[in-house]
Design a protein around this motif. Structure first.
Motif, PDB file in Angstrom:
ATOM      1  N   GLY A   1      -3.834  11.005   6.697  1.00 56.34           N
ATOM      2  CA  GLY A   1      -2.534  10.372   6.959  1.00 56.34           C
ATOM      3  C   GLY A   1      -1.608   9.774   6.167  1.00 56.34           C
ATOM      4  O   GLY A   1      -0.391   9.920   6.132  1.00 56.34           O
ATOM      5  N   ARG A   2      -2.013   9.782   4.597  1.00 63.02           N
ATOM      6  CA  ARG A   2      -1.292   9.478   3.695  1.00 63.02           C
ATOM      7  C   ARG A   2      -1.067  10.715   2.751  1.00 63.02           C
ATOM      8  O   ARG A   2      -0.201  10.734   1.635  1.00 63.02           O
ATOM      9  CB  ARG A   2      -1.924   8.578   2.800  1.00 63.02           C
ATOM     10  N   VAL A   3      -1.701  11.919   2.924  1.00 58.13           N
ATOM     11  CA  VAL A   3      -1.838  12.805   2.175  1.00 58.13           C
ATOM     12  C   VAL A   3      -0.472  13.964   2.394  1.00 58.13           C
ATOM     13  O   VAL A   3      -0.358  14.491   3.361  1.00 58.13           O
ATOM     14  CB  VAL A   3      -2.805  13.776   2.097  1.00 58.13           C
TER      15      VAL A   3
ATOM     16  N   ASP B   1       4.464   8.409  -3.168  1.00 64.47           N
ATOM     17  CA  ASP B   1       4.565   6.792  -3.626  1.00 64.47           C
ATOM     18  C   ASP B   1       3.543   6.932  -5.003  1.00 64.47           C
ATOM     19  O   ASP B   1       3.878   5.935  -5.802  1.00 64.47           O
ATOM     20  CB  ASP B   1       4.106   5.794  -2.520  1.00 64.47           C
ATOM     21  N   VAL B   2       2.797   7.810  -4.806  1.00 66.86           N
ATOM     22  CA  VAL B   2       1.736   7.885  -6.350  1.00 66.86           C
ATOM     23  C   VAL B   2       0.977   9.171  -6.148  1.00 66.86           C
ATOM     24  O   VAL B   2       1.046  10.054  -5.031  1.00 66.86           O
ATOM     25  CB  VAL B   2       0.700   6.578  -6.088  1.00 66.86           C
ATOM     26  N   ILE B   3       0.942   9.713  -7.499  1.00 65.47           N
ATOM     27  CA  ILE B   3       0.023  11.006  -7.567  1.00 65.47           C
ATOM     28  C   ILE B   3      -1.212  10.561  -8.129  1.00 65.47           C
ATOM     29  O   ILE B   3      -1.417   9.741  -9.028  1.00 65.47           O
ATOM     30  CB  ILE B   3       0.701  11.982  -8.534  1.00 65.47           C
ATOM     31  N   ILE B   4      -2.371  10.880  -7.745  1.00 67.40           N
ATOM     32  CA  ILE B   4      -3.676  10.555  -7.954  1.00 67.40           C
ATOM     33  C   ILE B   4      -4.414  11.594  -8.716  1.00 67.40           C
ATOM     34  O   ILE B   4      -4.640  12.680  -8.059  1.00 67.40           O
ATOM     35  CB  ILE B   4      -4.550   9.843  -7.007  1.00 67.40           C
TER      36      ILE B   4
ATOM     37  N   PRO C   1       0.671  -1.254   0.135  1.00 68.85           N
ATOM     38  CA  PRO C   1       0.006   0.087   0.060  1.00 68.85           C
ATOM     39  C   PRO C   1       0.901   1.250  -0.018  1.00 68.85           C
ATOM     40  O   PRO C   1       2.013   1.310   0.700  1.00 68.85           O
ATOM     41  CB  PRO C   1      -0.738  -0.374   1.342  1.00 68.85           C
ATOM     42  N   VAL C   2       0.602   2.231  -0.705  1.00 70.74           N
ATOM     43  CA  VAL C   2       0.924   3.510  -0.869  1.00 70.74           C
ATOM     44  C   VAL C   2       0.962   4.199   0.682  1.00 70.74           C
ATOM     45  O   VAL C   2      -0.196   4.176   1.487  1.00 70.74           O
ATOM     46  CB  VAL C   2       0.582   4.507  -1.948  1.00 70.74           C
ATOM     47  N   GLU C   3       2.113   4.869   0.890  1.00 71.92           N
ATOM     48  CA  GLU C   3       2.211   5.455   2.330  1.00 71.92           C
ATOM     49  C   GLU C   3       2.013   7.046   1.996  1.00 71.92           C
ATOM     50  O   GLU C   3       1.802   7.917   3.160  1.00 71.92           O
ATOM     51  CB  GLU C   3       3.331   5.271   2.801  1.00 71.92           C
ATOM     52  N   ARG C   4       2.483   7.626   0.764  1.00 70.84           N
ATOM     53  CA  ARG C   4       2.776   8.790   0.582  1.00 70.84           C
ATOM     54  C   ARG C   4       1.914   9.175  -0.696  1.00 70.84           C
ATOM     55  O   ARG C   4       2.224   8.854  -1.778  1.00 70.84           O
ATOM     56  CB  ARG C   4       4.236   9.420   0.755  1.00 70.84           C
TER      57      ARG C   4
END
Length: 376
Positions: free
Chosen positions: A65-67, A117-120, A40-43
């Protein structure tokens, strides 16, 4: 509820296996791109601040929390909702903000420095993102970009977008629980309508952001709120004049079409258009003021003599249903306005309250709807 052929393929790709923590997997995003992401992505960087609507439904205890970064639109587009979240999560004001890909103000160097970790991103930013070469630039430093969609074709893409995010967050079961609730609530409308052999469908004009500017009138084609009207048992007046999801209808066409119902989308846009004529429906909205402003909008030349205004079938609905996974609430309320006898026991406010109780970290405050007809 309609689904395109690709939906099954997307779902199959998402759920062919359950990812192990720290595993790099291939995720097919809503545009069909295969993206490698360690889950799972954390950042996470949210390409739009209002994506907190889905983040909160999955990471309910810690929605931020992840944002590590987000676009700066949440406060401007939904001031009342922003303040409700801010009261409970004051740390959100410290999250770095960005401009948009579409308007060319996204700062890629700032994004890289945050080590996401990802950009949505929303699909509406796809053209601008590709033209700027952002995907390649981000990939070169190991940052994947994933597209989801709650705006362009929300009735088609919401379930799979929630599943994609569930996969990214390691919250697949939670995402499925939300999807199940979403589909069950829409079925409470569509199942009833399907049993009506001779359903009389009223013609509905959906005005997008009425009063936001002096122009008349923005509306929806055969998607988004336009599709919600159709699902709710109405005829979307603008679908024959707007080929895509969004567009404009001239005042003369509204007069000629003489709609049976008018529904105006609104929100608290005080930071966008201070003191504007927009209808500020939303969480905790002043119903008296919302109704006053809605009535004022109906004094424009395009509306004064149409059937909807003469009969009092004029309503306002929270604009942000058009860009969130909560559209089923809007479908229920529109159905009740269009077919009050069929849906006398359906309560969209109660449905939205249940959504908050089960999935969201903030308390429900009514105020998302207004009507010129007493009791509707």
């Amino acid at each position: 509820m309609e689904k395109v052929a690709s939906a099954a393929a997307i779902s199959l790709a998402l759920f062919s296996s359950v990812a192990i923590a720290g595993e790099t997997v291939k995720i097919k995003d809503i545009t069909g791109r295969e993206v490698e992401v360690t889950v799972p992505v954390e950042r996470v960087i949210l390409g739009e601040g209002r994506q907190i609507y889905f983040t909160a439904a999955l990471d309910t205890d810690k929605p931020f929390g992840r944002v590590v970064g987000w676009r700066d639109d949440f406060k401007k587009a939904d001031l009342d909702g922003y303040n409700i979240y801010l009261q409970k999560f004051p740390e959100m004001e410290k999250i770095p903000t960005f401009g948009g890909m579409k308007d060319g103000t996204f700062d890629i160097e700032q994004a890289v420095a945050l080590k996401p970790d990802v950009i949505i991103m929303n699909t509406e930013a796809k053209s601008a993102t590709e033209e700027s070469g952002y995907i390649e630039k981000l990939a070169a430093v190991g940052i994947p970009l994933v597209y989801i969609d709650f705006r362009e074709k929300p009735m088609e893409h919401t379930d799979d977008s929630m599943r994609i995010i569930g996969k990214l967050f390691g919250k697949e079961e939670r995402a499925e629980e939300f999807v199940k609730f979403h589909d069950e609530q829409i079925a409470r409308v569509t199942d009833v309508l399907a049993k009506q052999a001779d359903l009389k469908k009223p013609v509905v004009f959906m005005e997008r952001a009425g009063g936001y500017s002096d122009d008349c009138c923005m509306s929806f084609g055969n998607e988004n709120f336009g599709k919600m009207v159709e699902l709710a048992g109405g005829i979307n007046m603008a679908k024959d004049f707007i080929p895509g999801t969004f567009g404009n209808v001239n005042p003369e066409q509204i007069i000629a079409s003489n709609p049976d119902q008018v529904i105006v989308t609104g929100s608290n846009w005080e930071l966008y258009v201070p003191g504007g004529k927009w209808v500020g429906v939303g969480p905790g909205a002043d119903q008296t003021e919302a109704t006053r402003k809605l009535a004022d909008l109906m004094t424009r030349p395009a509306f004064t003599d149409i059937k909807a205004v003469k009969d009092g079938n004029v309503h306002a609905i929270w604009h942000q249903f058009y860009n969130s996974p909560y559209q089923f609430v809007a479908v229920q309320q529109i159905a009740k306005w269009l077919h009050p006898d069929l849906f006398k026991d359906l309560d969209a406010d109660r449905t939205f309250q249940e959504l908050h109780t089960r999935f969201l970290p903030v308390d429900y405050k009514p105020g998302y709807f207004a009507s010129l007809k007493t009791g509707s």
